[in-house]
Design a protein around this motif. Sequence first.
Motif: not given
Length: 272
Positions: A52-59
């Motif tokens: 449904i939705k995807g992303g990556i983690t920040s620093e």
Amino acid sequence: MKTIFIIALLFVVTIVNAQQVFELSGQVKNKKGGDNLEFCSVVVLNKENKIIKGGITSEKGFFNLPVEAGEYKLAISFVGFQNDTVSIGRLNSNKFLGVFKLEPNNESLKGVEITASSSSAIIDKDIKVVTAEMRKGSIDTKEILEKINGVSYDRYANTIKVDNNKNVVILVDGVEKNQEYIKNLDPKRLNRVEIVRDPGGRYGLEGYAAVINVILNKNYRGTEAFFYDQAIVDRNPNKPDLLVPINNLYVSLNHTVNNVNIYGTISHNYMH
């Protein structure tokens, strides 16, 4: 007047049917060391396992995903670590899911070459188990890597490439290392090799095309010593019109006993 009424009615229906969007957030850390994990892949899945939705983690290891109301689960993956999937349940408000601690992936895999279908939509990761057949005739790690599809060693540039691109990050058990460290390791050390293309996150922003994560066998005991003296002809930096022979001397030593590793290198360039 009738037209205005119909438009107004459609506008009201649109508002009623619109799904409210909530924020799913959390943080990902290394379970072993407690450090934040950057550019982990975080994906929201529905009950049919559709993304449904995807992303990556920040620093700092944080993620924040806008998702419509519904029933979901969350899948987190990162090269060199075990994947984690958790049920979110029914989402009807903003939710902080807490801190996820990923376990370093040191388990041995059986088989020859696999691309995990459960994670291929999450992260483009190819896994190659180093077999006895691959070790046969290979004197060092760079020769092992050359037997993996898409990986090559450029002897002129003295660098490891993926898909003919030299912008590659080398990890050993999830920890970044320079290429000189990995090139001359004994093939007996290697358990498997993970290759992530288009890694994203910090590595993507820095222009890297791929990440190679080499997983070593546990409880390995051994010593590797490597020496080479490369001779080339180049211009004298003080006299550009003069061609002179230049020698590149390189010596490395790597000793491992019970997960304790001692590594050192010496290099020297000299002109005749």
